[in-house]
Design an enzyme around this catalytic site. Structure first.
Site, PDB file in Angstrom:
ATOM      1  N   SER A  31       9.036   3.315  -3.553  1.00 23.40           N
ATOM      2  CA  SER A  31       9.702   2.824  -2.348  1.00 23.40           C
ATOM      3  C   SER A  31      10.994   3.592  -2.067  1.00 23.40           C
ATOM      4  O   SER A  31      11.941   3.559  -2.845  1.00 23.40           O
ATOM      5  CB  SER A  31      10.030   1.327  -2.496  1.00 23.40           C
ATOM      6  OG  SER A  31      10.945   0.947  -1.492  1.00 23.40           O
TER       7      SER A  31
ATOM      8  N   LYS B 138      10.631  -6.661   4.869  1.00 22.90           N
ATOM      9  CA  LYS B 138      10.534  -6.422   3.412  1.00 22.90           C
ATOM     10  C   LYS B 138      11.263  -5.127   3.025  1.00 22.90           C
ATOM     11  O   LYS B 138      11.729  -4.985   1.897  1.00 22.90           O
ATOM     12  CB  LYS B 138       9.077  -6.442   2.939  1.00 22.90           C
ATOM     13  CG  LYS B 138       8.157  -5.410   3.587  1.00 22.90           C
ATOM     14  CD  LYS B 138       8.043  -4.139   2.810  1.00 22.90           C
ATOM     15  CE  LYS B 138       7.427  -3.022   3.613  1.00 22.90           C
ATOM     16  NZ  LYS B 138       7.217  -1.786   2.872  1.00 22.90           N
TER      17      LYS B 138
ATOM     18  N   ASP C 150       3.537  -7.337   0.014  1.00 23.24           N
ATOM     19  CA  ASP C 150       4.282  -6.112   0.314  1.00 23.24           C
ATOM     20  C   ASP C 150       5.714  -6.193  -0.234  1.00 23.24           C
ATOM     21  O   ASP C 150       6.301  -5.178  -0.619  1.00 23.24           O
ATOM     22  CB  ASP C 150       4.306  -5.882   1.836  1.00 23.24           C
ATOM     23  CG  ASP C 150       4.353  -4.403   2.196  1.00 23.24           C
ATOM     24  OD1 ASP C 150       4.436  -3.570   1.273  1.00 23.24           O
ATOM     25  OD2 ASP C 150       4.325  -4.081   3.397  1.00 23.24           O
TER      26      ASP C 150
ATOM     27  N   ALA D 263       1.282   5.111  -0.087  1.00 24.60           N
ATOM     28  CA  ALA D 263       0.416   6.246   0.248  1.00 24.60           C
ATOM     29  C   ALA D 263      -0.041   6.980  -1.016  1.00 24.60           C
ATOM     30  O   ALA D 263      -1.212   7.350  -1.146  1.00 24.60           O
ATOM     31  CB  ALA D 263       1.183   7.210   1.158  1.00 24.60           C
TER      32      ALA D 263
ATOM     33  N   SER E 105       0.836  -1.208   0.000  1.00 23.08           N
ATOM     34  CA  SER E 105       0.000   0.000   0.000  1.00 23.08           C
ATOM     35  C   SER E 105       0.866   1.251   0.000  1.00 23.08           C
ATOM     36  O   SER E 105       1.224   1.754   1.063  1.00 23.08           O
ATOM     37  CB  SER E 105      -0.886  -0.022   1.252  1.00 23.08           C
ATOM     38  OG  SER E 105      -0.094  -0.296   2.405  1.00 23.08           O
TER      39      SER E 105
ATOM     40  N   VAL F  12      12.423   9.215   5.794  1.00 23.67           N
ATOM     41  CA  VAL F  12      12.777   8.043   6.590  1.00 23.67           C
ATOM     42  C   VAL F  12      12.930   6.793   5.695  1.00 23.67           C
ATOM     43  O   VAL F  12      12.081   6.502   4.858  1.00 23.67           O
ATOM     44  CB  VAL F  12      11.739   7.811   7.727  1.00 23.67           C
ATOM     45  CG1 VAL F  12      10.352   7.579   7.189  1.00 23.67           C
ATOM     46  CG2 VAL F  12      12.149   6.649   8.604  1.00 23.67           C
TER      47      VAL F  12
HETATM   48  N1  LIG Z   1       4.530   5.848   2.861  1.00 24.86           N
HETATM   49  C1  LIG Z   1       3.876   4.727   2.676  1.00 24.86           C
HETATM   50  O1  LIG Z   1       3.339   4.476   1.595  1.00 24.86           O
HETATM   51  C2  LIG Z   1       3.766   3.716   3.790  1.00 24.86           C
HETATM   52  C3  LIG Z   1       2.926   2.620   3.605  1.00 24.86           C
HETATM   53  C4  LIG Z   1       2.790   1.680   4.618  1.00 24.86           C
HETATM   54  C5  LIG Z   1       3.505   1.853   5.807  1.00 24.86           C
HETATM   55  N2  LIG Z   1       4.322   2.925   5.957  1.00 24.86           N
HETATM   56  C6  LIG Z   1       5.021   3.061   7.234  1.00 24.86           C
HETATM   57  O2  LIG Z   1       4.463   4.153   7.943  1.00 24.86           O
HETATM   58  C7  LIG Z   1       5.444   4.769   8.776  1.00 24.86           C
HETATM   59  C8  LIG Z   1       5.489   6.249   8.465  1.00 24.86           C
HETATM   60  O3  LIG Z   1       5.922   6.367   7.122  1.00 24.86           O
HETATM   61  P1  LIG Z   1       5.645   7.652   6.226  1.00 24.86           P
HETATM   62  O4  LIG Z   1       5.823   7.224   4.831  1.00 24.86           O
HETATM   63  O5  LIG Z   1       4.383   8.314   6.609  1.00 24.86           O
HETATM   64  O6  LIG Z   1       6.876   8.570   6.649  1.00 24.86           O
HETATM   65  P2  LIG Z   1       7.149  10.093   6.264  1.00 24.86           P
HETATM   66  O7  LIG Z   1       8.628  10.243   6.155  1.00 24.86           O
HETATM   67  O8  LIG Z   1       6.297  10.512   5.111  1.00 24.86           O
HETATM   68  O9  LIG Z   1       6.625  10.881   7.522  1.00 24.86           O
HETATM   69  C9  LIG Z   1       7.153  10.692   8.761  1.00 24.86           C
HETATM   70  C10 LIG Z   1       6.450  11.648   9.702  1.00 24.86           C
HETATM   71  O10 LIG Z   1       6.897  11.395  11.015  1.00 24.86           O
HETATM   72  C11 LIG Z   1       7.155  12.613  11.635  1.00 24.86           C
HETATM   73  N3  LIG Z   1       8.115  12.446  12.693  1.00 24.86           N
HETATM   74  C12 LIG Z   1       9.471  12.477  12.605  1.00 24.86           C
HETATM   75  N4  LIG Z   1      10.011  12.335  13.835  1.00 24.86           N
HETATM   76  C13 LIG Z   1       8.984  12.226  14.703  1.00 24.86           C
HETATM   77  C14 LIG Z   1       8.899  12.092  16.114  1.00 24.86           C
HETATM   78  N5  LIG Z   1      10.002  12.024  16.866  1.00 24.86           N
HETATM   79  N6  LIG Z   1       7.674  11.990  16.675  1.00 24.86           N
HETATM   80  C15 LIG Z   1       6.560  12.029  15.927  1.00 24.86           C
HETATM   81  N7  LIG Z   1       6.566  12.185  14.585  1.00 24.86           N
HETATM   82  C16 LIG Z   1       7.779  12.278  13.987  1.00 24.86           C
HETATM   83  C17 LIG Z   1       7.658  13.517  10.521  1.00 24.86           C
HETATM   84  O11 LIG Z   1       7.484  14.843  10.855  1.00 24.86           O
HETATM   85  C18 LIG Z   1       6.763  13.086   9.372  1.00 24.86           C
HETATM   86  O12 LIG Z   1       5.560  13.816   9.390  1.00 24.86           O
HETATM   87  C19 LIG Z   1       6.769   4.033   8.478  1.00 24.86           C
HETATM   88  O13 LIG Z   1       7.002   3.068   9.457  1.00 24.86           O
HETATM   89  C20 LIG Z   1       6.508   3.371   7.128  1.00 24.86           C
HETATM   90  O14 LIG Z   1       7.264   2.181   6.956  1.00 24.86           O
HETATM   91  C21 LIG Z   1       4.463   3.863   4.982  1.00 24.86           C
END
Ligand SMILES: NC(=O)c1ccc[n+]([C@@H]2O[C@H](COP(=O)([O-])OP(=O)(O)OC[C@H]3O[C@@H](n4cnc5c(N)ncnc54)[C@H](O)[C@@H]3O)[C@@H](O)[C@H]2O)c1
Length: 331
Positions: free
Chosen positions: A250, A187, A240, A136, A134, A275
């Site tokens: 990715s 993954k 995934d 985003a 998935s 990240v």
């Molecule tokens: N992006 C995707 O498509 C997707 C899909 C499934 C799962 N995920 C998982 O979701 C999680 C978040 O990913 P993302 O893509 O949204 O990341 P991102 O990099 O888009 O966003 C990360 C967010 O976390 C915030 N952040 C940073 N440090 C922080 C702290 N100390 N406390 C609270 N917030 C903090 C940042 O400000 C930012 O808004 C990850 O574990 C990722 O593996 C992401």
């Protein structure tokens, strides 16, 4: 239902939009007050410019927004899940269901995200892991997507299934939270590795070899921890793995491409600018596997490249020249 999503990055925002589309009353919490205020005012997240924020979605940096929520979704990067759970814990109301969508294994403790959340909230709430192929960017555009909601508590898993599911977002339930979370963390390590191979110019055969043998490694570790074999062939596992290893959405794969092209791990992460969970997961998985005496040669090779400065090409050759093995047992 009143739902708070903690973490206003790409995934937290996409899920908050989805939940608002499903007619829930959604608040999106971001830890940075200035950014939260800008999002609330501009009605957009620059990470997902494809779509304006849903008109009823509220963005805030005030953690007390959790107070009224019946469901709390943890969507921060894995390294921030513990600190976010500590902040939110005093406000979570009795009867709430907690959800983790963050993918990782904590450094040193080797805790899964659901374990961290349960620990920091006093083991008072069911914690469900929602995971699967998935991106985003695609969910926010309403592209048909499937995930799995896993929890030992069937009612909680089904509550999450019902809250997120719609005609474009299909959610399956599962009791195997261990398998689902281990797949989600590992993954990303494999995607980094596939990216490294892409960056070195290796093509489809190499990627298929890597993905398939990595799945064997993931299942070896996951099953030793109590995960079920079928989970590794499911949406959170093979699903995934396919989406993360083959897509330019990715970040893990993109970071790997930079490394395969000659950059250091740090330079690659700086170039991606967001990240890269696989970098952290590689260290956690490598040390967890070592502690448990589980053989994970691909994960070990990725660790050597990322943390010991090993040469990627040399690591590929070492993997290819390991002693001969059987794929299926002869007995
Ligand atoms: N992006 C995707 O498509 C997707 C899909 C499934 C799962 N995920 C998982 O979701 C999680 C978040 O990913 P993302 O893509 O949204 O990341 P991102 O990099 O888009 O966003 C990360 C967010 O976390 C915030 N952040 C940073 N440090 C922080 C702290 N100390 N406390 C609270 N917030 C903090 C940042 O400000 C930012 O808004 C990850 O574990 C990722 O593996 C992401």
């Amino acid at each position: 239902m009143k739902i708070t999503v903690l973490g206003s990055g790409a995934w937290g925002t996409a899920l908050a939009q989805l939940l608002a589309d499903n007619n829930h009353e959604v608040t999106l919490w971001g830890h940075n007050p200035a950014k939260a205020e800008t999002m609330q005012r501009s009605r957009e997240n620059p990470l997902l410019p494809q779509r304006k924020l849903h008109e009823r979605l509220v963005v805030t940096a005030d953690i007390s927004c959790v107070e009224t929520a019946e469901m709390v979704v943890f969507a921060t990067p894995s390294f921030a899940v513990r600190s976010t759970a500590v902040l939110a814990a005093p406000y979570i109301k009795a009867g709430s269901v907690l959800v983790t969508v963050s993918k990782g294994i904590e450094k040193k403790t080797h805790r899964r995200m659901s374990e961290i959340i349960a620990e920091e909230t006093g083991n008072r709430f069911p914690v469900v892991a929602l995971s699967g192929p998935s991106h985003a960017e695609e969910v926010v555009m309403g592209q048909p997507t499937g995930c799995v909601a896993a929890c030992v508590n069937k009612d909680a898993a089904e509550k999450v299934q019902d809250a997120f599911m719609n005609t474009l977002f299909r959610v399956y339930s599962s009791p195997d939270i261990v398998g689902v979370e281990i797949c989600g963390a590992l993954k990303n390590v494999v995607a980094l590795c596939c990216g490294i191979c892409d960056g070195m110019g290796y093509e489809d055969n190499t990627k298929a070899l890597l993905m398939t043998r990595s799945m064997t490694e993931m299942a070896r570790l996951g099953e030793a921890l109590g995960g079920k074999p079928q989970t590794f062939a499911g949406l959170a596992g093979m699903g995934d793995l396919i989406v993360t290893c083959t897509s330019m959405h990715s970040r893990n794969r993109r970071a790997g491409i930079h490394i395969g092209g000659g950059k250091t791990a740090q330079e690659a992460m700086d170039a991606v600018g967001a990240v890269v969970e696989g970098y952290y997961a590689a260290e956690s998985a490598w040390s967890l596997a070592n502690d448990m005496g589980i053989e994970m040669p691909i994960c070990s090779a990725v660790y050597a490249v990322l943390y010991e400065g090993a040469d990627s090409r040399k690591m590929v050759m070492e993997l290819m020249q390991r002693e001969k093995k059987e794929e299926s047992s002869w007995i």
